[in-house]
Design a protein around this motif. Structure first.
Motif, PDB file in Angstrom:
ATOM      1  N   THR A 203       0.811  -1.218   0.000  1.00  0.00           N
ATOM      2  CA  THR A 203       0.000   0.000   0.000  1.00  0.00           C
ATOM      3  C   THR A 203       0.844   1.269   0.000  1.00  0.00           C
ATOM      4  OG1 THR A 203      -0.281  -0.188   2.416  1.00  0.00           O
ATOM      5  CG2 THR A 203      -2.049  -1.053   1.024  1.00  0.00           C
ATOM      6  N   VAL A 204       2.035   1.230   0.556  1.00  0.00           N
ATOM      7  CA  VAL A 204       2.885   2.414   0.443  1.00  0.00           C
ATOM      8  C   VAL A 204       3.353   2.572  -1.003  1.00  0.00           C
ATOM      9  CG1 VAL A 204       5.219   1.491   0.919  1.00  0.00           C
ATOM     10  CG2 VAL A 204       4.625   3.772   1.684  1.00  0.00           C
ATOM     11  N   ASP A 205       3.531   1.456  -1.701  1.00  0.00           N
ATOM     12  CA  ASP A 205       3.908   1.517  -3.118  1.00  0.00           C
ATOM     13  C   ASP A 205       2.772   2.069  -3.975  1.00  0.00           C
ATOM     14  OD1 ASP A 205       6.306   0.449  -2.396  1.00  0.00           O
ATOM     15  OD2 ASP A 205       5.994  -1.523  -3.308  1.00  0.00           O
ATOM     16  N   THR A 206       1.559   1.563  -3.759  1.00  0.00           N
ATOM     17  CA  THR A 206       0.429   2.043  -4.561  1.00  0.00           C
ATOM     18  C   THR A 206       0.047   3.471  -4.190  1.00  0.00           C
ATOM     19  OG1 THR A 206      -1.182   1.080  -2.996  1.00  0.00           O
ATOM     20  CG2 THR A 206      -0.494  -0.282  -4.866  1.00  0.00           C
ATOM     21  N   ALA A 207       0.136   3.808  -2.894  1.00  0.00           N
ATOM     22  CA  ALA A 207      -0.233   5.156  -2.452  1.00  0.00           C
ATOM     23  C   ALA A 207       0.743   6.198  -2.980  1.00  0.00           C
ATOM     24  CB  ALA A 207      -0.286   5.213  -0.927  1.00  0.00           C
ATOM     25  N   THR A 208       2.051   5.904  -2.939  1.00  0.00           N
ATOM     26  CA  THR A 208       3.014   6.889  -3.443  1.00  0.00           C
ATOM     27  C   THR A 208       2.884   7.063  -4.952  1.00  0.00           C
ATOM     28  OG1 THR A 208       4.693   5.115  -3.439  1.00  0.00           O
ATOM     29  CG2 THR A 208       4.724   6.684  -1.603  1.00  0.00           C
ATOM     30  N   GLU A 209       2.535   5.998  -5.654  1.00  0.00           N
ATOM     31  CA  GLU A 209       2.343   6.141  -7.099  1.00  0.00           C
ATOM     32  C   GLU A 209       1.127   7.008  -7.394  1.00  0.00           C
ATOM     33  OE1 GLU A 209       1.787   3.478 -11.169  1.00  0.00           O
ATOM     34  OE2 GLU A 209       2.431   2.517  -9.319  1.00  0.00           O
ATOM     35  N   PHE A 210       0.032   6.758  -6.690  1.00  0.00           N
ATOM     36  CA  PHE A 210      -1.194   7.532  -6.905  1.00  0.00           C
ATOM     37  C   PHE A 210      -1.027   8.981  -6.453  1.00  0.00           C
ATOM     38  CE2 PHE A 210      -5.223   9.057  -4.981  1.00  0.00           C
ATOM     39  CZ  PHE A 210      -5.983   9.165  -6.133  1.00  0.00           C
ATOM     40  N   LEU A 211      -0.377   9.182  -5.307  1.00  0.00           N
ATOM     41  CA  LEU A 211      -0.256  10.524  -4.738  1.00  0.00           C
ATOM     42  C   LEU A 211       0.880  11.333  -5.351  1.00  0.00           C
ATOM     43  CD1 LEU A 211      -0.775   9.736  -0.933  1.00  0.00           C
ATOM     44  CD2 LEU A 211      -2.416  10.805  -2.480  1.00  0.00           C
ATOM     45  N   PHE A 212       2.051  10.707  -5.467  1.00  0.00           N
ATOM     46  CA  PHE A 212       3.254  11.441  -5.859  1.00  0.00           C
ATOM     47  C   PHE A 212       3.618  11.325  -7.337  1.00  0.00           C
ATOM     48  CE2 PHE A 212       4.693  10.383  -1.293  1.00  0.00           C
ATOM     49  CZ  PHE A 212       4.004  11.483  -0.787  1.00  0.00           C
ATOM     50  N   GLY A 213       3.094  10.300  -8.001  1.00  0.00           N
ATOM     51  CA  GLY A 213       3.448  10.105  -9.404  1.00  0.00           C
ATOM     52  C   GLY A 213       4.521   9.071  -9.620  1.00  0.00           C
ATOM     53  N   GLU A 214       5.188   8.669  -8.536  1.00  0.00           N
ATOM     54  CA  GLU A 214       6.216   7.626  -8.587  1.00  0.00           C
ATOM     55  C   GLU A 214       6.094   6.745  -7.358  1.00  0.00           C
ATOM     56  OE1 GLU A 214      10.417   8.457 -10.053  1.00  0.00           O
ATOM     57  OE2 GLU A 214       9.749  10.471  -9.504  1.00  0.00           O
ATOM     58  N   SER A 215       6.186   5.456  -7.547  1.00  0.00           N
ATOM     59  CA  SER A 215       6.156   4.535  -6.418  1.00  0.00           C
ATOM     60  C   SER A 215       7.541   4.436  -5.788  1.00  0.00           C
ATOM     61  CB  SER A 215       5.707   3.142  -6.870  1.00  0.00           C
ATOM     62  OG  SER A 215       5.806   2.214  -5.812  1.00  0.00           O
ATOM     63  N   VAL A 216       7.573   4.278  -4.457  1.00  0.00           N
ATOM     64  CA  VAL A 216       8.857   4.063  -3.787  1.00  0.00           C
ATOM     65  C   VAL A 216       9.318   2.620  -3.931  1.00  0.00           C
ATOM     66  CG1 VAL A 216       8.499   5.911  -2.113  1.00  0.00           C
ATOM     67  CG2 VAL A 216       7.745   3.597  -1.552  1.00  0.00           C
ATOM     68  N   HIS A 217       8.431   1.740  -4.444  1.00  0.00           N
ATOM     69  CA  HIS A 217       8.761   0.338  -4.722  1.00  0.00           C
ATOM     70  C   HIS A 217       9.417  -0.353  -3.522  1.00  0.00           C
ATOM     71  CE1 HIS A 217       7.535   0.436  -8.879  1.00  0.00           C
ATOM     72  NE2 HIS A 217       8.276   1.495  -9.115  1.00  0.00           N
ATOM     73  N   SER A 218       8.753  -0.251  -2.368  1.00  0.00           N
ATOM     74  CA  SER A 218       9.308  -0.886  -1.170  1.00  0.00           C
ATOM     75  C   SER A 218       9.258  -2.413  -1.244  1.00  0.00           C
ATOM     76  CB  SER A 218       8.557  -0.398   0.075  1.00  0.00           C
ATOM     77  OG  SER A 218       7.203  -0.791   0.038  1.00  0.00           O
ATOM     78  N   LEU A 219       8.423  -2.969  -2.139  1.00  0.00           N
ATOM     79  CA  LEU A 219       8.360  -4.426  -2.311  1.00  0.00           C
ATOM     80  C   LEU A 219       9.560  -4.966  -3.087  1.00  0.00           C
ATOM     81  CD1 LEU A 219       4.574  -5.073  -3.075  1.00  0.00           C
ATOM     82  CD2 LEU A 219       5.856  -5.959  -1.120  1.00  0.00           C
ATOM     83  N   TYR A 220      10.278  -4.092  -3.758  1.00  0.00           N
ATOM     84  CA  TYR A 220      11.478  -4.514  -4.472  1.00  0.00           C
ATOM     85  C   TYR A 220      12.591  -4.719  -3.453  1.00  0.00           C
ATOM     86  CZ  TYR A 220       9.610  -3.335  -9.121  1.00  0.00           C
ATOM     87  OH  TYR A 220       8.876  -3.301 -10.279  1.00  0.00           O
ATOM     88  N   ASP A 221      13.053  -5.943  -3.299  1.00  0.00           N
ATOM     89  CA  ASP A 221      14.145  -6.181  -2.356  1.00  0.00           C
ATOM     90  C   ASP A 221      15.027  -7.318  -2.842  1.00  0.00           C
ATOM     91  OD1 ASP A 221      12.801  -8.563  -1.757  1.00  0.00           O
ATOM     92  OD2 ASP A 221      11.916  -7.788   0.077  1.00  0.00           O
TER      93      ASP A 221
END
Length: 528
Positions: A203-221
């Motif tokens: 949800t932080v990935d989807t929220a940052t994409e929707f809100l900021f225009g870019e996802s922080v991609h925290s699921l990428y590890d």
């Protein structure tokens, strides 16, 4: 002058001054007693004049009320605050109870739908957020969750268009994140893992994409061997810092007038980390020309870019984004986590839900992903019942409060049988506990503590007895956004995985309550 002579003079001077100190100290004590006594006599007079009576007094709070406030913080930190409230109200059939803080501040706790309706709707102008701005400002600043009056109205007017139906309907942007989430789940090979931890990253990935225009991609590890597709400074600190800051905000809120006692170094440092990343996105958006904003939005709706068209004040933009981040990320992650917990404990419900999803959208390689839309998800009635039941048992904001802006009343809860109105002096706090309201047997039956989606098939109109997203003028703007995202995620998981097995015997689960509610210990299960 010898040292002994000097000490003797100081001693003599002290003896001369002491009576004056004692006198003024006594005067101060008497003045405080008179003030408190007068205040309570005035309140008693007003209460009698309006035909009001108090609800039962919460005796464990004592005269100061401080033991109750400290107990609330202790229970919250142990993950048992909501359950404590549930058990406490079983002792008070009036559905309301009160305590006093040092005889100065009256706090009324209620689970009565009629009282909640009064606070949030019919007597909306009699109440405000009180000191919430001071509680939350270090992290959230001046946003829709922290402001009252014209500031709140301006915020709501600015944000309302951003949650228009056509934006909610755009669920396709979730699919790339679902694919990464599914890889994590499959990577566990049916071994026990914490799904809630993945949901919060999702949800932080989807929220940052929707809100900021870019996802922080925290699921990428490193577990998946995926490299970050973009370069965002402060990405690695953001999610954890945001969680820690919110826990401190909750402590400040439950301490009421003593909120200032909670302001440690860790809290300040985490706030800085969150603000750093938000400022990066705000500055980036403000540096775009109008043409560049349009170009960067052509592939999907960007919340920040639309806000920039309304204001170019960097603080306004940052504060509103972080306020919406709390709702867009935390409520959805909590809802998903509680839903999957209950589905893992109720295999018949999981099987029935999967059947509905498969009949509508297929499964596995034959899944019709393109047919999963805002409209088609609404037609999945059992999926809706599952989410409604989860929100009943685990409302996103289980406990909330308002402060009286003038002398007012609550419609009922006073007197022996609870039929009399309750007098609420100006400055008093009314705390409403939706968590308990959603479990009242008079509305939900004797099995109100059980997870039973079928109860929604013939549920009569509940009104203010069901309030998962608040109500009245401050009803949650993003409720449909959260429900749509949760519906999509549950539907896709039902398509991708056949078996869901609970691996945790702790029930009822401990609940973490900060600004919203999630599971204190995570959701441990196996999926394949």
């Amino acid at each position: 002058m010898s040292q002994s002579s000097f000490i003797n003079q100081i001693h003599s001077l002290g003896l001369e001054i002491l009576p004056y100190f004692t006198k003024w100290y006594s005067v101060l004590i008497i003045a405080i007693i008179v003030y408190i006594g007068s205040l309570n006599l005035i309140n008693l007079y007003n209460s009698n004049r309006l035909g009001c009576k108090n609800p039962p007094f919460y005796k464990k709070a004592g005269f100061t009320g401080v033991p109750a406030l400290l107990e609330a913080v202790k229970r919250k930190n142990n993950g048992r605050l909501a359950d404590w409230a549930d058990e406490t109200f079983d002792q008070f059939p009036n559905m309301s109870v009160y305590l006093n803080v040092c005889g100065l501040l009256k706090i009324v706790f209620t689970v009565d739908p009629e009282n909640i309706k009064a606070v949030l709707a019919t007597q909306f102008n009699d109440f405000s957020l009180g000191t919430r701005h001071e509680h939350f400002a270090p992290l959230l600043g001046d946003g829709i969750f922290t402001l009252d009056g014209n500031g709140w109205k301006d915020s709501r007017a600015m944000l309302r268009p951003q949650f228009a139906r056509e934006q909610i309907a755009h669920v396709k942007s979730l699919e790339p994140h679902i694919q990464v989430l599914a890889k994590h789940i499959k990577n566990n090979n049916f071994k026990t893992f914490d799904l809630q931890e993945l949901f919060f990253r999702f949800t932080v990935d989807t929220a940052t994409e929707f809100l900021f225009g870019e996802s922080v991609h925290s699921l990428y590890d490193s577990k998946l061997g995926l490299e970050y597709p973009n370069n965002i400074p402060g990405r690695e600190n953001f999610a954890d810092a945001f969680n820690i800051s919110q826990k401190y905000l909750a402590d400040r809120a439950y301490m009421q007038m003593f909120y200032w006692l909670t302001n440690p170094k860790e809290f300040k440092e985490c706030n800085k980390k969150v603000h750093y990343l938000a400022k990066y996105f705000v500055d980036k958006a403000l540096n775009f020309t109008p043409e560049e904003l349009e170009e960067n939005s052509k592939d999907g709706y960007i919340f920040l870019y639309e806000l920039v068209k309304q204001t170019r004040d960097p603080k306004v933009l940052q504060d509103q984004l972080l306020n919406i981040m709390v709702a867009g990320r935390d409520t959805t992650a909590g809802l998903l986590s509680f839903t999957m917990l209950e589905l893992s404990r109720n295999p018949k419900v999981w099987s029935k839900l999967r059947q509905e999803i498969i009949e509508n959208f297929g499964e596995g390689e034959d899944a019709n992903i393109d047919e999963i839309t805002f409209e088609s998800l609404k037609k999945c009635k059992y999926l809706k019942s599952v989410l409604d039941e989860t929100l009943r048992l685990y409302p996103s904001v289980p406990i909330n409060f308002r402060t009286a802006t003038k002398n007012t009343t609550l419609p009922r809860g006073g007197g022996k049988d609870g039929s009399d109105p309750i007098y609420i002096p100006k400055g008093s706090t009314v705390a409403y506990t939706v968590y308990k309201t959603h479990r009242l047997t008079e509305y939900y039956g004797k099995d109100s503590g059980e997870f039973k989606p079928e109860r929604w098939e013939n549920m009569p109109r509940l009104g203010w007895a069901y309030l998962p997203f608040n109500g009245g003028p401050r009803i949650c703007l993003g409720q449909q956004f959260a429900l749509t995202e949760a519906s999509y995620v549950i539907a896709r998981l039902a398509q991708l995985f056949t078996t869901l097995e609970n691996r945790d015997n702790i029930y009822p689960p401990r609940k973490c309550i900060h600004l919203t509610m999630n599971l204190e210990d995570g959701v441990y299960l196996g999926m394949k």
